[in-house]
Design an enzyme around this catalytic site. Structure first.
Site, PDB file in Angstrom:
ATOM      1  N   GLY A  65       0.853   3.453   2.173  1.00  0.00           N
ATOM      2  CA  GLY A  65       1.356   3.632   3.533  1.00  0.00           C
ATOM      3  C   GLY A  65       2.628   2.828   3.776  1.00  0.00           C
ATOM      4  O   GLY A  65       3.604   3.335   4.341  1.00  0.00           O
ATOM      5  N   THR A  96       0.846  -1.190   0.000  1.00  0.00           N
ATOM      6  CA  THR A  96       0.000   0.000   0.000  1.00  0.00           C
ATOM      7  C   THR A  96       0.884   1.244   0.000  1.00  0.00           C
ATOM      8  O   THR A  96       2.082   1.175   0.308  1.00  0.00           O
ATOM      9  CB  THR A  96      -0.876   0.077   1.266  1.00  0.00           C
ATOM     10  OG1 THR A  96      -0.012   0.215   2.401  1.00  0.00           O
ATOM     11  CG2 THR A  96      -1.746  -1.147   1.430  1.00  0.00           C
ATOM     12  N   HIS A 116     -11.997   5.452   5.801  1.00  0.00           N
ATOM     13  CA  HIS A 116     -11.245   6.704   5.675  1.00  0.00           C
ATOM     14  C   HIS A 116     -11.787   7.713   6.684  1.00  0.00           C
ATOM     15  O   HIS A 116     -12.987   7.724   6.933  1.00  0.00           O
ATOM     16  CB  HIS A 116     -11.442   7.336   4.290  1.00  0.00           C
ATOM     17  CG  HIS A 116     -10.606   6.712   3.215  1.00  0.00           C
ATOM     18  ND1 HIS A 116     -10.941   6.793   1.894  1.00  0.00           N
ATOM     19  CD2 HIS A 116      -9.443   6.010   3.269  1.00  0.00           C
ATOM     20  CE1 HIS A 116     -10.021   6.157   1.167  1.00  0.00           C
ATOM     21  NE2 HIS A 116      -9.105   5.670   1.977  1.00  0.00           N
ATOM     22  N   HIS A 142      -4.646  -4.883  -2.224  1.00  0.00           N
ATOM     23  CA  HIS A 142      -3.709  -4.887  -1.102  1.00  0.00           C
ATOM     24  C   HIS A 142      -4.020  -5.964  -0.072  1.00  0.00           C
ATOM     25  O   HIS A 142      -5.115  -6.490  -0.021  1.00  0.00           O
ATOM     26  CB  HIS A 142      -3.728  -3.541  -0.396  1.00  0.00           C
ATOM     27  CG  HIS A 142      -3.370  -2.407  -1.272  1.00  0.00           C
ATOM     28  ND1 HIS A 142      -2.217  -2.379  -2.013  1.00  0.00           N
ATOM     29  CD2 HIS A 142      -4.007  -1.255  -1.551  1.00  0.00           C
ATOM     30  CE1 HIS A 142      -2.161  -1.254  -2.697  1.00  0.00           C
ATOM     31  NE2 HIS A 142      -3.242  -0.559  -2.444  1.00  0.00           N
TER      32      HIS A 142
HETATM   33  N1  CTP Z   1      -4.617   2.715   5.732  1.00  0.00           N
HETATM   34  C1  CTP Z   1      -4.836   1.888   6.842  1.00  0.00           C
HETATM   35  N2  CTP Z   1      -6.108   1.625   7.259  1.00  0.00           N
HETATM   36  C2  CTP Z   1      -7.164   2.143   6.613  1.00  0.00           C
HETATM   37  C3  CTP Z   1      -6.967   2.969   5.483  1.00  0.00           C
HETATM   38  C4  CTP Z   1      -5.676   3.243   5.067  1.00  0.00           C
HETATM   39  O1  CTP Z   1      -3.877   1.399   7.428  1.00  0.00           O
HETATM   40  N3  CTP Z   1      -8.394   1.877   7.070  1.00  0.00           N
HETATM   41  C5  CTP Z   1      -3.237   3.048   5.327  1.00  0.00           C
HETATM   42  C6  CTP Z   1      -2.726   2.182   4.167  1.00  0.00           C
HETATM   43  O2  CTP Z   1      -1.357   1.940   4.355  1.00  0.00           O
HETATM   44  C7  CTP Z   1      -2.946   3.077   2.969  1.00  0.00           C
HETATM   45  C8  CTP Z   1      -2.723   4.474   3.545  1.00  0.00           C
HETATM   46  O3  CTP Z   1      -3.230   4.395   4.877  1.00  0.00           O
HETATM   47  O4  CTP Z   1      -2.039   2.857   1.928  1.00  0.00           O
HETATM   48  C9  CTP Z   1      -3.437   5.554   2.761  1.00  0.00           C
HETATM   49  O5  CTP Z   1      -4.805   5.236   2.671  1.00  0.00           O
HETATM   50  P1  CTP Z   1      -5.590   5.284   1.289  1.00  0.00           P
HETATM   51  O6  CTP Z   1      -5.449   6.608   0.681  1.00  0.00           O
HETATM   52  O7  CTP Z   1      -6.940   4.761   1.530  1.00  0.00           O
HETATM   53  O8  CTP Z   1      -4.813   4.225   0.417  1.00  0.00           O
HETATM   54  P2  CTP Z   1      -5.567   3.246  -0.616  1.00  0.00           P
HETATM   55  O9  CTP Z   1      -6.112   4.058  -1.722  1.00  0.00           O
HETATM   56  O10 CTP Z   1      -6.505   2.349   0.088  1.00  0.00           O
HETATM   57  O11 CTP Z   1      -4.471   2.307  -1.096  1.00  0.00           O
HETATM   58  P3  CTP Z   1      -3.253   2.667  -1.992  1.00  0.00           P
HETATM   59  O12 CTP Z   1      -3.160   4.140  -2.189  1.00  0.00           O
HETATM   60  O13 CTP Z   1      -2.139   2.136  -1.169  1.00  0.00           O
HETATM   61  O14 CTP Z   1      -3.517   1.923  -3.249  1.00  0.00           O
END
Ligand code: CTP
Length: 319
Positions: A243, A241, A277, A293
């Site tokens: 993150g 991810t 989110h 992921h």
């Molecule tokens: N994250 C998390 N728990 C959640 C949502 C997000 O731990 N409930 C972490 C993940 O590591 C994620 C990061 O926060 O990569 C950013 O969130 P997001 O913008 O939602 O990433 P995604 O779009 O879900 O995934 P990616 O951009 O990694 O494809």
């Protein structure tokens, strides 16, 4: 090579319980958590064998030229061309060249941040990384507003800014970018197909309006290198991810790394529901189906590193 997976000390036995109770609080009282500088140094060195964040954080003008064809990293059969516009935004030197910080915060986007009141604590770090242009102003008590680097998957242009289809959305997008005040805007434009036009529109707006951001586009080898590092440490992730990518990169230029907003579970440590989110209505169920992921696998690895003092995961309220 080291393997934090097998690192055994008293606290790492806690990790054995992970599969059973994800909803147990991980927040040991702060006084119990101690930064483990030597492990953190070992991890930094070990990651350096796979990638060099200073270089891999972005391709440089010298590596590419307009018209070059790039195969997407996850969709090898599809290609994109480096447009003249995109080329203009590719940096000449790494935006992280020779940068070192004592304490960094990486802010994930989980709803666990809501009502955390962690904003001031997050903003007190020397370098603050955020993901996917998540909004900050209206949530600043909980998430802070300081941003040193922010990522932007091309899909964000569609999801959060309606593909910049009207002047209203273009305006909002430009406002968000202007608020970055010269920070790094990290756009993974070569990873998955489908984002070429979105990156193009965003780039045109940035150039046309002279927006003050330092754009960066991850190197073509970054993904494989990051995956390789984690696989070697028995963390089987298909697609890291954002993150986890940020944590892996940050080990290069940060001493102590603090993670906020990482909680990929629909129930919080206290058993209450947690939004996927902090800022929108995307559901955890929806993401679980559509996302490539393996966030819970990543989370377990991060939790293990937390219990060993290599990083600090913040999942509770701040003082
Ligand atoms: N994250 C998390 N728990 C959640 C949502 C997000 O731990 N409930 C972490 C993940 O590591 C994620 C990061 O926060 O990569 C950013 O969130 P997001 O913008 O939602 O990433 P995604 O779009 O879900 O995934 P990616 O951009 O990694 O494809």
């Amino acid at each position: 090579t080291h393997s934090f997976h097998y690192h055994s000390n008293k606290s790492s036995t806690v990790v054995g319980d992970l599969g059973r109770g994800i909803n147990n609080s991980i927040e040991s009282p702060s006084s119990d958590w101690r930064f483990n500088r030597s492990l953190s140094n070992i991890i930094r060195k070990s990651i350096l064998k796979f990638l060099d964040a200073e270089k891999d954080i972005s391709v440089l003008k010298g590596n590419l030229k307009p018209g070059d064809t790039i195969h997407y990293i996850f969709d090898r059969e599809s290609t994109m061309n480096v447009s003249e516009t995109l080329y203009q935004l590719i940096p000449k030197v790494s935006p992280m060249k020779k940068q070192h910080y004592r304490q960094c915060a990486i802010v994930g986007n989980s709803g666990i941040l809501l009502k955390s009141r962690c904003g001031a604590e997050i903003d007190s770090h020397d370098f603050v990384i955020r993901c996917n242009l998540a909004p900050v102003e209206e949530y600043r008590a909980d998430v802070g507003r300081r941003t040193s680097l922010v990522t932007m998957n091309p899909s964000v242009v569609q999801r959060a800014f309606q593909d910049l289809a009207s002047s209203h959305w273009r305006e909002r997008f430009l406002e968000r970018l202007s608020s970055l005040n010269g920070s790094v805007l990290w756009i993974p434009s070569f990873m998955a197909k489908g984002g070429e036009e979105r990156v193009q529109w965003a780039s045109e707006l940035i150039l046309r309006h002279g927006i003050n951001v330092r754009t960066a586009f991850p190197s073509l080898r970054l993904l494989h290198a990051v995956r390789g590092y984690w696989l070697t440490n028995k963390v089987p992730i298909k697609r890291p991810t954002t993150g986890l990518l940020m944590y892996t990169l940050a080990t290069r230029f940060c001493e102590e790394i603090h993670l906020y907003g990482f909680w990929p579970f629909s129930l919080g440590p206290n058993g209450l529901p947690v939004k996927y989110h902090y800022y929108d209505s995307l559901t955890y169920e929806y993401r679980a189906q559509s996302s490539p992921h393996s966030m819970p696998v990543e989370f377990r690895a991060l939790k293990r590193l937390h219990s060993q003092g290599a990083l600090k995961l913040h999942t509770g309220e701040c003082n």
